[in-house]
Design a protein around this motif. Structure first.
Motif, short mmCIF file in Angstrom:
data_model
loop_
_atom_site.label_atom_id
_atom_site.label_comp_id
_atom_site.label_asym_id
_atom_site.label_seq_id
_atom_site.Cartn_x
_atom_site.Cartn_y
_atom_site.Cartn_z
N ASN A 156 85.19 -58.28 -2.45
CA ASN A 156 86.50 -58.43 -3.10
C ASN A 156 87.14 -57.09 -3.45
OD1 ASN A 156 86.85 -61.48 -3.61
ND2 ASN A 156 84.79 -61.12 -4.37
N TRP A 157 86.36 -56.21 -4.05
CA TRP A 157 86.92 -54.95 -4.51
C TRP A 157 87.36 -54.06 -3.34
CZ3 TRP A 157 89.04 -54.48 -8.88
CH2 TRP A 157 88.52 -55.08 -10.03
N CYS A 158 86.65 -54.14 -2.22
CA CYS A 158 87.06 -53.36 -1.04
C CYS A 158 88.44 -53.82 -0.56
CB CYS A 158 86.03 -53.51 0.07
SG CYS A 158 84.41 -52.80 -0.32
N LEU A 159 88.66 -55.13 -0.55
CA LEU A 159 89.98 -55.64 -0.16
C LEU A 159 91.05 -55.21 -1.14
CD1 LEU A 159 91.78 -57.44 1.62
CD2 LEU A 159 91.12 -59.38 0.16
N ILE A 160 90.77 -55.33 -2.43
CA ILE A 160 91.74 -54.90 -3.45
C ILE A 160 92.05 -53.43 -3.31
CG2 ILE A 160 92.01 -54.48 -5.93
CD1 ILE A 160 92.58 -57.33 -5.20
N ARG A 161 91.03 -52.62 -3.06
CA ARG A 161 91.24 -51.18 -2.93
C ARG A 161 92.14 -50.88 -1.73
NH1 ARG A 161 86.31 -49.75 -2.23
NH2 ARG A 161 85.81 -49.99 -4.43
N GLY A 162 91.90 -51.56 -0.60
CA GLY A 162 92.75 -51.33 0.57
C GLY A 162 94.19 -51.75 0.33
N LEU A 163 94.38 -52.92 -0.29
CA LEU A 163 95.74 -53.37 -0.59
C LEU A 163 96.43 -52.42 -1.55
CD1 LEU A 163 94.98 -57.19 -0.95
CD2 LEU A 163 96.53 -56.18 0.75
N TYR A 196 96.26 -61.01 -2.64
CA TYR A 196 95.96 -60.02 -3.68
C TYR A 196 95.65 -60.70 -5.01
CZ TYR A 196 96.68 -55.85 -6.63
OH TYR A 196 96.53 -54.82 -7.53
N THR A 197 96.52 -61.60 -5.45
CA THR A 197 96.32 -62.22 -6.76
C THR A 197 95.14 -63.18 -6.76
OG1 THR A 197 97.98 -63.93 -6.20
CG2 THR A 197 98.74 -61.98 -7.41
N GLY A 198 94.91 -63.87 -5.63
CA GLY A 198 93.74 -64.74 -5.55
C GLY A 198 92.45 -63.97 -5.68
N THR A 199 92.43 -62.76 -5.10
CA THR A 199 91.24 -61.91 -5.22
C THR A 199 91.10 -61.40 -6.64
OG1 THR A 199 91.60 -61.22 -2.92
CG2 THR A 199 90.05 -59.94 -4.20
N LEU A 200 92.20 -61.04 -7.29
CA LEU A 200 92.15 -60.63 -8.69
C LEU A 200 91.59 -61.76 -9.56
CD1 LEU A 200 95.53 -58.72 -9.20
CD2 LEU A 200 93.26 -57.74 -8.85
N ASP A 201 92.00 -62.99 -9.28
CA ASP A 201 91.49 -64.13 -10.05
C ASP A 201 89.98 -64.25 -9.91
OD1 ASP A 201 94.00 -64.84 -10.95
OD2 ASP A 201 94.35 -66.31 -9.36
N ARG A 202 89.47 -64.07 -8.71
CA ARG A 202 88.02 -64.17 -8.51
C ARG A 202 87.28 -63.07 -9.26
NH1 ARG A 202 89.64 -65.23 -3.23
NH2 ARG A 202 89.14 -63.12 -2.53
N LEU A 203 87.94 -61.95 -9.46
CA LEU A 203 87.31 -60.82 -10.14
C LEU A 203 87.53 -60.82 -11.64
CD1 LEU A 203 88.31 -58.10 -7.52
CD2 LEU A 203 86.00 -58.96 -7.94
N GLY A 204 88.28 -61.80 -12.14
CA GLY A 204 88.52 -61.87 -13.58
C GLY A 204 89.55 -60.88 -14.08
N VAL A 205 90.45 -60.44 -13.20
CA VAL A 205 91.50 -59.49 -13.58
C VAL A 205 92.78 -60.25 -13.90
CG1 VAL A 205 92.91 -57.55 -12.79
CG2 VAL A 205 90.50 -57.68 -12.13
N GLU A 206 93.30 -60.06 -15.09
CA GLU A 206 94.54 -60.73 -15.50
C GLU A 206 95.74 -59.99 -14.92
OE1 GLU A 206 94.70 -62.32 -19.65
OE2 GLU A 206 92.99 -60.97 -19.92
N TRP A 207 96.75 -60.74 -14.49
CA TRP A 207 97.91 -60.15 -13.85
C TRP A 207 99.17 -60.96 -14.19
CZ3 TRP A 207 100.32 -63.60 -10.60
CH2 TRP A 207 99.53 -64.67 -10.14
N ARG A 208 100.28 -60.31 -13.99
CA ARG A 208 101.58 -60.98 -14.12
C ARG A 208 102.47 -60.53 -12.97
NH1 ARG A 208 103.33 -60.62 -20.54
NH2 ARG A 208 101.62 -61.91 -21.37
#
Length: 261
Positions: free
Chosen positions: A171-178, A219-231
């Motif tokens: 997950n974090w590798c994808l988030i980092r690339g995005l 992006y946001t679906g991956t953040l959800d899996r990682l427990g990162v809050e977003w708006r």
């Protein structure tokens, strides 16, 4: 004509030190074609002939895939990448456009390409303020099935089942690339009035902007899996930005992503 083994060894050694076939042939009194043939035989013995190493493909041939590097490269592609096949080329090329402001990202993009496609040509093309990192392979449409005509935000962008399995593991590798493609880490501040006194509040914000709703959902679906809050914030021109500003979530992003470099 027979040439001594010592002459052959001298020719190979000279070529390996950068001398041309013609200069080696002149110095040893050997035909240039003979020197070329010796080089061919030597490369064949070392399995180093151009074209003998086939282009690897996880999908077509079941070859091993560096999944962490792939998840990062997928993020870069979804953000600032595009795949084309110019008429004069036999194969597709993947281009990741990188700002020269972030030389570390250029190195990371090249490293990811070499890890995912170790037997393919990777190069850098310099433009004003920008470096495009390219890799050439006929298997790019296999590895990136999101490739298609037109801009990514004008067509559906959905991950294949095998891509979801890879990205859910990394997950974090994808988030980092995005984030490295379409993100920014900014230092913000706000003023608040407390007990009649104005106080300045400073905080870090991670922002991700992409016109494709599908890519933002990835992006946001991956953040959800990682427990990162977003708006999500929307501008009048229709541009949507995913913002991470909660202290605990920013700490997670700092730990696993960090500022561009």
């Amino acid at each position: 004509m027979y040439w001594p083994d010592e002459t052959r060894r001298q020719a190979l050694a000279a070529c390996q030190h950068g001398q041309s076939n013609a200069s080696v042939a002149r110095s040893l009194g050997v035909p240039k074609g003979t020197v070329a043939w010796w080089l061919h035989q030597d490369r064949a013995a070392r399995d180093a002939l151009p074209g003998l190493r086939r282009s690897t493909c996880h999908r077509c041939d079941g070859d091993d895939l560096d999944e962490a590097a792939y998840a990062y490269l997928l993020g870069l592609y979804l953000g600032d990448g595009h795949i084309v096949r110019p008429r004069q080329h036999r194969v597709h090329n993947l281009t990741i456009a990188c700002s020269d402001t972030w030389p570390g990202l250029i190195d990371a993009a090249e490293a990811a390409m070499r890890a995912v496609l170790p037997y393919n040509a990777v190069c850098r093309v310099q433009a004003r303020g920008c470096t495009s990192v390219k890799v050439y392979s006929r298997h790019l449409p296999c590895l990136f099935p999101q490739h298609g005509p037109g801009k990514k935000h004008d067509r559906p962008i959905l991950l294949a089942d095998w891509q979801r399995q890879v990205t859910h593991t990394h997950n974090w590798c994808l988030i980092r690339g995005l984030f490295h493609s379409d993100g920014s880490r900014t230092h913000n501040w706000a003023q608040r009035t407390t007990d009649g006194e104005q106080r300045r509040h400073e905080y870090i914000r991670y922002e991700f902007t992409n016109r494709s709703a599908d890519i933002r959902d990835i992006y946001t679906g991956t953040l959800d899996r990682l427990g990162v809050e977003w708006r999500t914030r929307s501008r009048r021109d229709g541009v949507h930005t995913v913002s991470v500003a909660r202290r605990a979530s920013v700490a997670l992003m700092d730990e696993h992503v960090g500022a561009k470099y």
